[in-house]
Design a protein around this motif. Sequence first.
Motif, PDB file in Angstrom:
ATOM      1  N   GLY A  47      -8.073   4.529  -4.461  1.00 29.36           N
ATOM      2  CA  GLY A  47      -6.572   4.446  -4.287  1.00 29.36           C
ATOM      3  C   GLY A  47      -5.404   5.883  -3.634  1.00 29.36           C
ATOM      4  O   GLY A  47      -4.033   5.211  -3.667  1.00 29.36           O
TER       5      GLY A  47
ATOM      6  N   ASP B  18       2.727  -2.310  -6.431  1.00 26.93           N
ATOM      7  CA  ASP B  18       1.409  -2.085  -6.307  1.00 26.93           C
ATOM      8  C   ASP B  18      -0.091  -3.127  -5.092  1.00 26.93           C
ATOM      9  O   ASP B  18       0.252  -3.673  -5.629  1.00 26.93           O
ATOM     10  CB  ASP B  18       0.582  -1.406  -6.589  1.00 26.93           C
ATOM     11  CG  ASP B  18      -0.592   0.107  -6.286  1.00 26.93           C
ATOM     12  OD1 ASP B  18      -0.422   1.436  -5.707  1.00 26.93           O
ATOM     13  OD2 ASP B  18      -1.718  -0.505  -5.218  1.00 26.93           O
ATOM     14  N   ASP B  19      -0.769  -2.896  -3.950  1.00 35.03           N
ATOM     15  CA  ASP B  19      -0.994  -3.515  -3.584  1.00 35.03           C
ATOM     16  C   ASP B  19      -2.552  -4.223  -4.094  1.00 35.03           C
ATOM     17  O   ASP B  19      -3.036  -5.138  -4.280  1.00 35.03           O
ATOM     18  CB  ASP B  19      -1.067  -3.699  -2.404  1.00 35.03           C
ATOM     19  CG  ASP B  19      -2.379  -2.131  -2.563  1.00 35.03           C
ATOM     20  OD1 ASP B  19      -2.581  -1.257  -2.796  1.00 35.03           O
ATOM     21  OD2 ASP B  19      -2.732  -1.659  -0.750  1.00 35.03           O
ATOM     22  N   SER B  20      -3.405  -2.974  -4.933  1.00 35.66           N
ATOM     23  CA  SER B  20      -4.296  -3.414  -6.304  1.00 35.66           C
ATOM     24  C   SER B  20      -3.493  -4.748  -7.116  1.00 35.66           C
ATOM     25  O   SER B  20      -4.873  -5.902  -7.796  1.00 35.66           O
ATOM     26  CB  SER B  20      -4.502  -2.498  -6.940  1.00 35.66           C
ATOM     27  OG  SER B  20      -3.155  -1.413  -7.801  1.00 35.66           O
TER      28      SER B  20
ATOM     29  N   PRO C 261       7.432   1.317  -7.515  1.00 38.02           N
ATOM     30  CA  PRO C 261       8.693   0.779  -6.281  1.00 38.02           C
ATOM     31  C   PRO C 261       9.475   1.148  -6.280  1.00 38.02           C
ATOM     32  O   PRO C 261      10.288   0.879  -6.877  1.00 38.02           O
ATOM     33  CB  PRO C 261       7.743  -0.077  -6.074  1.00 38.02           C
ATOM     34  CG  PRO C 261       8.117  -0.957  -6.418  1.00 38.02           C
ATOM     35  CD  PRO C 261       6.714   0.056  -8.042  1.00 38.02           C
TER      36      PRO C 261
ATOM     37  N   LEU D 201       1.417   3.366  -2.544  1.00 39.74           N
ATOM     38  CA  LEU D 201       2.527   3.622  -3.609  1.00 39.74           C
ATOM     39  C   LEU D 201       1.594   4.256  -4.634  1.00 39.74           C
ATOM     40  O   LEU D 201       2.051   4.908  -5.547  1.00 39.74           O
ATOM     41  CB  LEU D 201       2.230   2.082  -4.862  1.00 39.74           C
ATOM     42  CG  LEU D 201       4.054   1.123  -3.754  1.00 39.74           C
ATOM     43  CD1 LEU D 201       4.321   0.211  -4.689  1.00 39.74           C
ATOM     44  CD2 LEU D 201       5.147   1.572  -3.376  1.00 39.74           C
ATOM     45  N   ASN D 202       0.073   4.361  -4.676  1.00 42.35           N
ATOM     46  CA  ASN D 202      -0.762   4.726  -5.160  1.00 42.35           C
ATOM     47  C   ASN D 202      -0.763   5.161  -6.776  1.00 42.35           C
ATOM     48  O   ASN D 202      -0.977   6.111  -7.521  1.00 42.35           O
ATOM     49  CB  ASN D 202      -0.688   5.981  -4.693  1.00 42.35           C
ATOM     50  CG  ASN D 202      -0.641   6.726  -3.413  1.00 42.35           C
ATOM     51  OD1 ASN D 202       0.136   7.237  -2.420  1.00 42.35           O
ATOM     52  ND2 ASN D 202      -2.067   6.148  -3.248  1.00 42.35           N
ATOM     53  N   GLY D 203      -0.421   3.561  -6.923  1.00 42.89           N
ATOM     54  CA  GLY D 203      -0.360   2.942  -8.427  1.00 42.89           C
ATOM     55  C   GLY D 203       1.348   3.886  -9.046  1.00 42.89           C
ATOM     56  O   GLY D 203       1.080   3.273 -10.194  1.00 42.89           O
ATOM     57  N   GLN D 204       2.526   4.299  -8.504  1.00 40.94           N
ATOM     58  CA  GLN D 204       3.106   4.604  -8.960  1.00 40.94           C
ATOM     59  C   GLN D 204       4.678   3.232  -9.257  1.00 40.94           C
ATOM     60  O   GLN D 204       4.079   2.564  -7.632  1.00 40.94           O
ATOM     61  CB  GLN D 204       4.308   5.640  -8.245  1.00 40.94           C
ATOM     62  CG  GLN D 204       3.437   6.623  -8.551  1.00 40.94           C
ATOM     63  CD  GLN D 204       2.722   7.571 -10.245  1.00 40.94           C
ATOM     64  OE1 GLN D 204       3.819   7.025 -10.471  1.00 40.94           O
ATOM     65  NE2 GLN D 204       1.272   7.427  -9.840  1.00 40.94           N
TER      66      GLN D 204
ATOM     67  N   THR E 234       0.935  -1.535   0.038  1.00 41.62           N
ATOM     68  CA  THR E 234      -0.006  -0.663  -0.360  1.00 41.62           C
ATOM     69  C   THR E 234       0.400   1.138   0.346  1.00 41.62           C
ATOM     70  O   THR E 234       1.921   0.974   0.117  1.00 41.62           O
ATOM     71  CB  THR E 234      -0.818   0.384   1.060  1.00 41.62           C
ATOM     72  OG1 THR E 234      -1.836   1.021   1.005  1.00 41.62           O
ATOM     73  CG2 THR E 234      -0.361   0.497   2.705  1.00 41.62           C
TER      74      THR E 234
ATOM     75  N   ARG F   8      -7.170   2.055 -12.824  1.00 44.87           N
ATOM     76  CA  ARG F   8      -7.853   1.753 -11.414  1.00 44.87           C
ATOM     77  C   ARG F   8      -8.113   3.109 -10.845  1.00 44.87           C
ATOM     78  O   ARG F   8      -8.635   4.263 -11.875  1.00 44.87           O
ATOM     79  CB  ARG F   8      -5.836   1.601 -10.913  1.00 44.87           C
ATOM     80  CG  ARG F   8      -5.847   1.991  -9.467  1.00 44.87           C
ATOM     81  CD  ARG F   8      -4.330   2.810  -9.211  1.00 44.87           C
ATOM     82  NE  ARG F   8      -3.992   3.284  -8.360  1.00 44.87           N
ATOM     83  CZ  ARG F   8      -3.640   2.679  -6.791  1.00 44.87           C
ATOM     84  NH1 ARG F   8      -3.281   1.579  -6.553  1.00 44.87           N
ATOM     85  NH2 ARG F   8      -3.327   3.800  -5.873  1.00 44.87           N
TER      86      ARG F   8
END
Length: 324
Positions: free
Chosen positions: A137, A99-101, A77, A72-75, A70, A134
């Motif tokens: 988030g 990302d956790d998604s 890592p 990362l907001n889609g970015q 979590t 996405r």
Amino acid sequence: MDADTVRVGVDLGQGGCRALATHGPRTGRADTAGFWGADPDTLVVEAVRAALADLGPRPDVPVHVGVGMTGLNGQPPAVDRIRAGLRDLVRHGTLRVADDSVTAYLGALGPVPGAVVAAGTGVVVLALGATVARADGWGAALGDRGSGHWIGRAAIRLALRDHDHGRPGPLLDAVTAAFGPVEALPARWRDQPPTPEHVAGLTTTVADLARAGHDGARRIWDRAGRLLAESVTAAVRRSGPVGAEVPVAGTGGLFTATDLLLPPFTAALRAGLPQARPVPAAGDPLTGALALSDGRTTPTPLAALTVHVDLAAGVDIAEEVENR
């Protein structure tokens, strides 16, 4: 492959960090503090360390680690610190971080088109169709609509409204028990704001009150379900569905309250996205993180969202090449 490798999955969420290590039939587990408990990179490394220790003695075989994070907001890592920490634990292997998604998706649906909404302290939706999309988030301050934090914050606001109107009741009592006298809340939020995890801690109480017939608590859960459905609808429309039906799975702690969440969620989902087909999640995000550690069943669009490095060589590996 399982006999010749050790696989470790790590699910770092806002409410906790879980790790599962496997070698053949043997497993090792670890549970540590969540995203707000310490430095996230350190949490991941320590979770892997604890899971490997719980696994027990292992041969000198590659260790493949998959991490869903979590925050990362889609970015993409940054993995240098995690890689450095893991190289103190294992001699050779690979690290995949997403990302956790992504790990929620892999755990709930696997490598097929559809959509997954992961709702716990926060919420994120990932849809896989003609492309990947996405929704939400954005974090507690900017989004996470319908999440555990959203429910807790809505309950606090409703309790303060009841206080203003001189209506004492169980919701106001619950907020006072969790956060102290309501008169002191503005100063507390200004000087030492509670973490999203703490605010989301009210979710269980709000659920109990809703089941007991509290109208305001039930309205909060109803609105949460509809907000989650809105995010799913938005993500699927942007991803471009590739079939007549779109399987949609819900995962995360919020979906354990099926009696409160599923009726409004399903109704709003079918109204906004008639081709949606709600299905139960096959597994949780930790299952998805373990699948990510392997990488062989990760669809290319999701693999493109994953940073993959060789722990021994310390170089990036192109997932698109590996998955051809």
